[in-house]
Design an enzyme around this catalytic site. Structure first.
Site, PDB file in Angstrom:
ATOM      1  N   LYS A 183     -54.455  74.394  35.977  1.00 50.21           N
ATOM      2  CA  LYS A 183     -53.932  74.824  37.435  1.00 50.21           C
ATOM      3  C   LYS A 183     -52.529  74.197  37.822  1.00 50.21           C
ATOM      4  O   LYS A 183     -52.122  73.345  37.385  1.00 50.21           O
ATOM      5  CB  LYS A 183     -54.827  74.790  38.469  1.00 50.21           C
TER       6      LYS A 183
HETATM    7  C1  LIG Z   1     -59.935  78.377  37.476  1.00 53.93           C
HETATM    8  C2  LIG Z   1     -60.361  79.465  38.484  1.00 53.93           C
HETATM    9  C3  LIG Z   1     -61.572  79.308  39.240  1.00 53.93           C
HETATM   10  C4  LIG Z   1     -62.533  78.200  39.069  1.00 53.93           C
HETATM   11  O1  LIG Z   1     -62.192  76.842  39.022  1.00 53.93           O
HETATM   12  P1  LIG Z   1     -62.966  75.559  38.733  1.00 53.93           P
HETATM   13  O2  LIG Z   1     -62.266  74.570  39.341  1.00 53.93           O
HETATM   14  O3  LIG Z   1     -62.735  75.610  37.283  1.00 53.93           O
HETATM   15  O4  LIG Z   1     -64.260  76.052  39.080  1.00 53.93           O
HETATM   16  C5  LIG Z   1     -61.996  80.309  40.091  1.00 53.93           C
HETATM   17  N1  LIG Z   1     -61.320  81.472  40.113  1.00 53.93           N
HETATM   18  C6  LIG Z   1     -60.002  81.758  39.595  1.00 53.93           C
HETATM   19  C7  LIG Z   1     -59.428  82.809  39.800  1.00 53.93           C
HETATM   20  C8  LIG Z   1     -59.688  80.605  38.595  1.00 53.93           C
HETATM   21  O5  LIG Z   1     -58.665  80.903  37.765  1.00 53.93           O
END
Ligand SMILES: *Cc1c(COP(=O)(O)O)cnc(C)c1O
Length: 374
Positions: A183
């Site tokens: 991210k």
């Molecule tokens: C990455 C992501 C998540 C989950 O995040 P985690 O920290 O891996 O639990 C949830 N929703 C979206 C849209 C994502 O891209």
């Protein structure tokens, strides 16, 4: 040949210094300092009263649903194209996911489709700020309010995105973020839950610490709950990243611009949309190439040293939901999701990409598209 990576962070000496300081000093009476500072700075950045640092965005969605009292017999509406983490916590609490279609331009939840999915059992909706873009939040919030449905904004991919100056993560009863390594802002693994509501904030703090409120009688739990906490080391990394957020977002937007310029002459393809008044932070630069299958594009780009990802498969098409009647109904109804997903790919969007690497990716893609699809 080195592969051009699809996603990855931008870590500087600042992050290393903060984490080193946490490793040395974030113990004893200073153990809670970094999580508190990260939470306060993040809430201030997004523009909400409260923020709770968590081990993931998945846990933030889980706690949002629990704190809102969503449970067996309830339905929760999600866009059909998103990462499964948006929807999986609906099953954790025993409720049923309902998959609405997306808008052909923003690729985010379509308000009209959302409204058509509402039943007497609908308790919440989870709009997703897909790939850094934002849905029509006015329309979605209007429909939700008219039907007394709670909004959980999944802003995992959209830190820093805005509509009319208002930041992603502040449009719902709760807003949730991910700090996974892929991210824009990362803590390795991590997440955040934001809310303005005092009661929900208190309930989340209780539910994430084995059913005890801060300051309660020691080791005297009043409910069986969860253990969802972020470590001081992760929070130190997150705080350093947040202090560099403008730089991170400028780089994301620059990477998109490099692609946009380079791909401008390619007929028939569509890249990420940015509606007037919206600020897209382009977590993943994405192209839709009608007439091509994403699996073929990914294979051919892979042969040229370029790592790509498929546009999310419709959740209703996944084996994970094969036994859910709703998935069959959604697959028959969600025309836009099933039209764009098969020919969409995420291009390399790692924060450390160079302009030369982006040019290489675009040359490879143009070379592939110059020949007929297999
Ligand atoms: C990455 C992501 C998540 C989950 O995040 P985690 O920290 O891996 O639990 C949830 N929703 C979206 C849209 C994502 O891209």
């Amino acid at each position: 040949m080195d592969r051009i990576p699809v996603a990855g962070p931008w870590i500087t000496q600042k992050e290393i210094d903060y984490v080193a300081d946490a490793a040395r000093n974030a113990w004893y009476e200073r153990a809670g300092e970094y999580p508190r500072r990260f939470e306060q700075a993040f809430a201030e950045y997004v523009g909400t009263k409260h923020a709770v640092a968590l081990p993931s965005c998945t846990s933030a969605i889980h706690l949002s649903l629990m704190a809102l009292g969503v449970g067996p017999g309830d339905e929760v509406i999600v866009p059909d194209v998103t990462w499964i983490a948006t929807a999986a916590p609906i099953s954790y609490v025993g409720a049923t996911p309902v998959f609405a279609d997306v808008d052909p331009k923003t690729w985010c939840l379509d308000a009209a489709s959302f409204e058509r999915c509402i039943t007497a059992r609908t308790r919440a909706v989870i709009p997703v700020d897909l790939y850094g873009n934002m849905p029509d939040m006015d329309a979605i919030r209007g429909v939700a309010a008219a039907h007394r449905i709670e909004v959980i904004e999944d802003a995992a991919e959209a830190v820093g995105s805005e509509i009319a100056g208002r930041r992603a993560g502040s449009f719902g009863t709760t807003g949730v973020f991910s700090f996974h390594g892929s991210k824009t802002l990362t803590t390795g693994e991590g997440g955040m839950l934001l809310t303005d509501r005092e009661d929900l904030h208190r309930r989340v703090l209780f539910l994430r610490d084995h059913g005890r409120a801060p300051g309660d009688k020691a080791f005297f739990n009043t409910e069986v709950a969860h253990k969802y906490k972020m470590s001081a080391l992760q929070a130190a990394l997150g705080l350093a990243q947040l202090e560099r957020i403008d730089e991170l977002l400028e780089r994301k937007r620059a990477i998109f611009e490099w692609y946009r310029e380079s791909l401008a002459g390619v007929d028939g393809i569509t890249v990420n949309h940015e509606a007037p008044g919206t600020r897209n932070t382009y977590w993943m630069v994405t192209v839709i190439v009608p007439g091509w299958r994403k699996e073929d594009l990914i294979r051919l780009l892979g042969e040229r040293g370029v790592a790509c990802r498929p546009f999310f498969y419709p959740l209703s098409s996944l084996p994970a939901y094969a036994r859910l009647d709703e998935a069959r109904r959604a697959a028959a109804r969600n025309r836009v999701s099933y039209e764009i997903s098969p020919s969409g790919i995420n291009l390399p969007s790692a924060l450390r990409l160079t302009r030369e690497q982006v040019a290489q990716v675009c040359d490879a893609l143009k070379g592939i598209l110059a020949r007929p699809a297999p």
